[in-house]
Structures are given as structure tokens and as C-alpha cells.
Design an enzyme around this catalytic site. Structure first.
Site, PDB file in Angstrom:
ATOM      1  N   ASP A 169       0.844  -1.189   0.000  1.00  0.00           N
ATOM      2  CA  ASP A 169       0.000   0.000   0.000  1.00  0.00           C
ATOM      3  C   ASP A 169       0.882   1.244   0.000  1.00  0.00           C
ATOM      4  OD1 ASP A 169      -2.864   0.715   0.172  1.00  0.00           O
ATOM      5  OD2 ASP A 169      -2.989  -1.081   1.416  1.00  0.00           O
TER       6      ASP A 169
ATOM      7  N   ASP B  17      -3.436   4.232  -2.134  1.00  0.00           N
ATOM      8  CA  ASP B  17      -4.581   4.563  -1.297  1.00  0.00           C
ATOM      9  C   ASP B  17      -5.031   6.003  -1.508  1.00  0.00           C
ATOM     10  OD1 ASP B  17      -6.309   3.910   1.139  1.00  0.00           O
ATOM     11  OD2 ASP B  17      -5.241   5.694   1.836  1.00  0.00           O
TER      12      ASP B  17
ATOM     13  N   GLU C  61      -6.739   3.439  -5.823  1.00  0.00           N
ATOM     14  CA  GLU C  61      -8.065   3.678  -5.246  1.00  0.00           C
ATOM     15  C   GLU C  61      -8.383   5.123  -5.586  1.00  0.00           C
ATOM     16  OE1 GLU C  61     -10.245   3.310  -0.913  1.00  0.00           O
ATOM     17  OE2 GLU C  61      -8.367   4.423  -1.072  1.00  0.00           O
TER      18      GLU C  61
ATOM     19  N   HIS D 174     -10.846  -4.949   2.253  1.00  0.00           N
ATOM     20  CA  HIS D 174     -10.833  -4.714   3.693  1.00  0.00           C
ATOM     21  C   HIS D 174     -11.816  -3.647   4.148  1.00  0.00           C
ATOM     22  CE1 HIS D 174      -8.343  -1.692   1.849  1.00  0.00           C
ATOM     23  NE2 HIS D 174      -8.370  -0.980   2.966  1.00  0.00           N
ATOM     24  N   ASP D 175     -12.436  -2.937   3.210  1.00  0.00           N
ATOM     25  CA  ASP D 175     -13.344  -1.839   3.552  1.00  0.00           C
ATOM     26  C   ASP D 175     -14.815  -2.175   3.323  1.00  0.00           C
ATOM     27  OD1 ASP D 175     -11.613   0.071   4.533  1.00  0.00           O
ATOM     28  OD2 ASP D 175     -11.163   0.910   2.566  1.00  0.00           O
TER      29      ASP D 175
END
Length: 545
Positions: free
Chosen positions: A99, A200, A249, A319-320
Site C-alpha cells: 500500500d 490509497d 483507489e 478490507h473496507d
């Protein structure tokens, strides 16, 4: 396809390290736990892992608040552990993606600690400060939590800006010194030998002027704002020096704009984007489901808009978000398989989130103490303040909580699902007695073995990389059916993404051909002009020439 685009024929696997495998029994997953399970990942057939943040962090946002970009958070291990993971993964042909979190830092980062000291501190301009009073912020912009995007500092009588939590102050990308520091850090990791980044919140790094007037979207002032192209071009030029993969993202980057972002013949800032539109909900608080037609239309639009240029990142879980086998499926192996075949054979690079390949489901949360995510707890308290009982508030909020995806990986039917011999940091779903890797690996009909067959099929057939996409039964509310075709092969995928038995009329151009079943979760499926599909039926067929 050149080696420069190795990721086009690759399948990725997202590791949420805290919940993957605990090697030292402190209840928290760690780097040595990932090393321990590399052979499992190799056997699954994946080509690279994306690891959620393992950097030093106070863990206000589970690692997305970084206090040192070039150190490993001790609860995950050491830098030597990471180097060993990198070496051992590479030895068996698995690449490693990390990340990259550069929209913001932790408020415990040395830069921000310095920045807070005075208005004339050399690091002040590393962040976004503006004049304010306790009662009047620089503007009325909201963070993603719904609260003010500003936090007041009485010492200097200014406020600092943050699109996420107050403990995650945004960096000032307009400051060339900030960019220089970030680019130096990026090169440090790439020189260490990692294979790329998941970027991210990357579309938020540019902000509108503070006097920008919001019309419709409350987050428009920091979503793909004009001027971001300068920073993205600088990032791209670094990435192009290395043979690495980048996935962003990037909320606010539409399917049309994604062409420019991902096509190397145009700007080509990054290789692919995680679109954030596909979780189209049917509103029923506490029981929200993904609407199959909305889901299909979003994915089909991204397939069409990036048909000839650019590239898709394919995913259903991360994960979100909650577990897709709960919010689209019926929590059985049938729905898990239907979901898998539907998205993994589209054009793009598929990502599998840990446990998805087992058919893991949401956790039946009943009280806030079972949860970890502060945003979720905050929303539960908001519902209670609105007059709901604690039980009602938990049902409404927990169903869509990201904690559902963060419960520990279910490795076996032994104590704590084989994740740890210590007390796990987050509750483990009791269905680990039925859903776990150890049992599924020996069951030819399991979700896990279906994923293995699906991955092998995808990687063995060039049509799934370079072939065209054609949606059929476009407006069917439940059935997602499409054709992948190149000059040598043609595949038909038919999936009923609902709990309803469905009667569908197939197009003549489909039924006139001969087809061979390659993969299915129902051996009784027959291709006819008028087909009956049972709930969550899926079939993958190859045209016989």
C-alpha cells in the site's frame, strides 16, 4: 503481451496482515504468518499479493495512519522479516505489492509533530493549515466521516485539513519538498525490490481553493481535482523506470476518465483503478443487498468504456467492505462460486480478498464490544441518539461494517480457526467449523477448489486477457451473462446472481452454436433457447468450433 504488462495475465490476492495468520500467538497476524502461508498462495495459483499497510503506525485507522514510511510496525515483525518474505515470495514466483498511503500521514509522524510547533516551522507547509477560530473553521467542508474536515489548534490559532480522521492530516502536495520526500521514499521501496503499489486515496491529493463552493457532492473539493495531473505524471515517470504494477483507489475517476488514467498511449498515470461504484445497494437498513442489475450495469459499463484502451482492476471484496457472499449471495458455496466466475472472467486483473476463496461470510455482530472499527461504532452511537435501541442500531450498522471482512482467516476447524493459539484481536466467525481451508482443500466440490480451477482456466486462455466483452440479457434483473471472444476462442458465462429460480430466453446467436461446459456449480445446467436457472447457478462454456 510484453513482460512490461505482466499484470494483465496475473491474479492478485489481498492480504490483510492483522487477520491473515498469527505466527507468535499474540492474537495479531504478522509477516512471518504470511511467510508460513506462501505455499498455500502458490497452490491457489495467484501471481502477486497486495499487503495492507505494515508500516509503523499508531493504528488509529489500522495502519492507514503512518508515522514512519520506512519502518515496519513491530506488531507485524521487523524489516528483516519483510525482506525474507520478499525473497521467499520471489523464489516461488509470487510478486509483492504494498500500500502507498501518501494523501496523509499520522499526526504522530515527525513531519506533523514539527508542523504543529509554530507557523514558521520548516515543516509547517508540509500540511494544509489555514486561519481559524474555535467557532469558525476556514470553510464548511466535511471529511468522509461526515464531521468537519478541519481540526483547530489553539497554540497557533489555525486549523489543519484532513479528509479522513483528525489523526490523519493531509499532506500539502503543492509543496515541492513534500513531493521530493515522497518520491524518495517510493524509490527506497522499489529499490528494495517490491513489485508495485496499491495507491490509497490517490485521487484526493489535490484540493480545490478553500473558497470553493460545494454544489452537489460534498467531497467534490478533493476528488480528482484539476491540477492533479501534474503530480500523477511525476509519479508515473518514477513507476515507468521500474517494471512494477500500480493500482489506484481513485474515487471521482469515472469509467470515461479512467481511460486517460490507465491507457499508456494517453496519460497512463497508473495501470488500473479500483472503481467504487459497483456496491449498488437495495436499501433495507440492516439487511442491505447488492442489487444484481445495478452491479451488472456498473461492471458492464467499465468493461465497455475500457474495452480498447486502459485496464480494469476486478474485485468483489476488500478490507473496507462486507463479505460479498453475504450481501450478494446466500452464504452458500453455490453463491460463492457464482460470484467468483462472474467477475474473474471479465477483462482486467482480478483480485481475491483473503477468505473470499473459502466463501467466508459476514460476522453476526450483536454488540459494539465485538467490533474494532471506530467509524462503525460512531455510526452505531448516532443511530442510538436518533432513538433506535442498541440492538436495532447494531443490526442497521454492523451489516455493512468493514469489520466483517477483517475477522481472522479461517484456516481450520480447530481452536480459533487455526489463526492463532492466543486470543484473536477480533472475533472469529463461528462458522469456521464448516468454512475453513483445511476441510475445503480435500473437498473436490469446495469453493476453494472451484477458485483453483477458475484461476487455472483464466490464466490458460488468452481470450480472458485480450478478448472482447459482450453483455447479453442486458436488462435481466438477476442474470449476468456475457461472451468473451477473440479470433480463436469464444467463451460464454451465464450466472444467476439471485435467490430466485429464473427462466431466461437465450439469443439465437448463442443457442445455434455448440458449447462445452468448462466449469459450473450445477452439473444439471443445460443450454437451451429457454433456460431454467436455479438460484446462484453459474456455468462457463467454451464454443466448439
Amino acid at each position: 503481451m510484453t513482460d512490461q504488462a505482466w499484470w494483465k495475465n496475473a491474479v492478485g490476492y489481498q492480504v490483510y496482515p492483522r487477520s491473515f495468520k498469527d505466527s507468535n500467538n499474540d492474537g495479531i497476524g504478522d509477516i512471518r504468518g504470511i511467510i508460513e502461508k506462501l505455499s498455500y498462495l502458490k497452490d491457489l495459483g495467484i501471481d502477486f499479493i497486495w499487503i495492507n499497510p505494515i508500516y509503523k503506525s499508531p493504528n488509529v485507522d489500522n495502519g492507514y495512519d503512518i508515522s514512519d514510511y520506512e519502518s515496519i510496525e513491530p506488531e507485524f515483525g521487523t524489516m528483516d522479516d519483510f525482506k525474507e518474505l520478499l525473497t521467499k515470495a520471489h523464489e516461488i514466483g509470487i510478486k509483492v505489492i504494498l500500500d502507498l498511503v501518501v494523501n496523509h500521514t499520522s499526526d504522530q509522524h515527525p513531519w506533523f509533530i514539527e508542523s504543529q510547533k509554530s507557523k514558521d516551522n520548516p515543516y509547517r507547509d508540509y500540511y494544509l493549515w489555514a486561519d481559524a477560530t474555535p467557532d469558525k473553521m476556514p470553510n464548511d467542508w466535511k471529511s468522509f466521516s461526515g464531521h468537519s474536515a478541519w481540526t483547530y489548534d489553539s497554540k497557533t490559532e489555525q486549523a489543519y485539513f484532513h479528509v479522513f480522521a483528525a489523526q490523519q492530516p493531509d499532506l500539502n502536495w503543492k509543496n515541492p519538498k513534500v513531493r521530493e520526500e515522497i518520491y524518495k521514499m517510493i524509490r527506497w521501496w522499489l529499490d528494495l525490490g517490491i513489485d508495485g503499489f496499491r495507491m490509497d486515496a490517490i485521487s484526493h491529493i489535490q484540493k480545490e481553493p478553500w473558497n470553493f463552493k460545494i454544489k452537489d457532492n460534498p467531497w467534490a473539493p478533493f476528488m480528482n481535482v484539476k491540477g492533479i495531473d501534474k503530480y500523477m505524471t511525476e509519479l508515473r515517470d518514477i513507476f515507468n523506470e521500474y517494471n512494477v504494477m500500480t493500482v489506484g483507489e481513485a474515487s471521482g475517476v469515472t469509467s470515461r476518465k479512467a481511460i486517460n488514467w490507465t491507457d499508456p498511449e494517453r496519460a497512463g498515470y497508473i495501470n488500473m483503478i479500483f472503481e467504487l461504484e459497483q456496491n449498488v445497494q437495495e436499501e433495507k437498513p440492516g439487511e442491505q443487498r447488492i442489487n444484481p442489475l445495478g452491479f451488472k450495469k456498473v461492471l458492464a459499463r467499465w468493461q465497455r468504456d475500457l474495452a480498447d484502451d486502459g485496464w480494469n482492476a476486478l474485485y468483489v471484496e476488500n478490507h473496507d467492505n462486507p463479505r460479498f457472499n453475504t450481501v450478494l449471495g446466500n452464504e452458500t458455496k453455490y453463491s460463492a462460486k457464482a460470484i467468483a466466475a462472474t467477475y474473474m472472467l471479465l477483462r482486467g486483473t482480478p483480485f481475491i480478498y483473503q477468505g473470499q476463496e473459502l466463501g467466508m461470510t459476514n460476522f453476526p455482530f450483536t454488540k459494539p464490544e465485538q467490533m474494532d472499527d471506530d467509524d462503525t461504532k460512531d455510526r452505531v452511537n448516532q443511530k442510538i441518539a436518533e432513538g433506535h435501541t442498541p440492538k436495532e442500531a447494531m443490526k442497521i450498522i454492523s451489516h455493512w461494517s468493514r469489520d466483517n471482512a477483517r475477522t481472522p482467516m479461517q484456516w481450520s476447524n480447530k481452536v480459533n480457526a487455526g489463526f492463532s493459539d492466543g486470543k484473536p484481536w477480533l472475533a472469529i466467525n463461528e462458522n469456521y467449523h464448516m468454512i475453513n481451508e483445511a476441510d475445503e482443500v480435500n473437498d473436490a466440490n469446495s469453493v476453494l477448489n472451484f477458485y483453483k480451477q477458475l484461476i487455472a482456466l483464466r490464466k490458460s486462455q488468452p481470450v480472458f486477457v485480450d478478448g472482447t466483452f459482450e453483455l447479453i440479457l442486458d436488462n435481466d434483473p438477476d442474470v449476468f451473462a456475457y461472451i468473451r471472444q477473440d479470433d480463436k476462442q469464444e467463451y460464454l458465462i451465464i450466472s444467476n446472481l439471485s435467490q430466485n429460480e429464473r427462466e431466461v430466453t437465450m439469443p439465437n446467436k448463442v443457442v445455434k452454436n455448440q458449447w462445452q461446459v468448462k466449469l459450473t456449480n450445477n452439473e444439471n445446467i443445460k443450454l437451451n433457447k429457454n433456460m431454467t436457472l436455479q438460484p446462484y447457478d453459474v456455468v462457463v462454456m467454451e464454443k466448439i468450433n
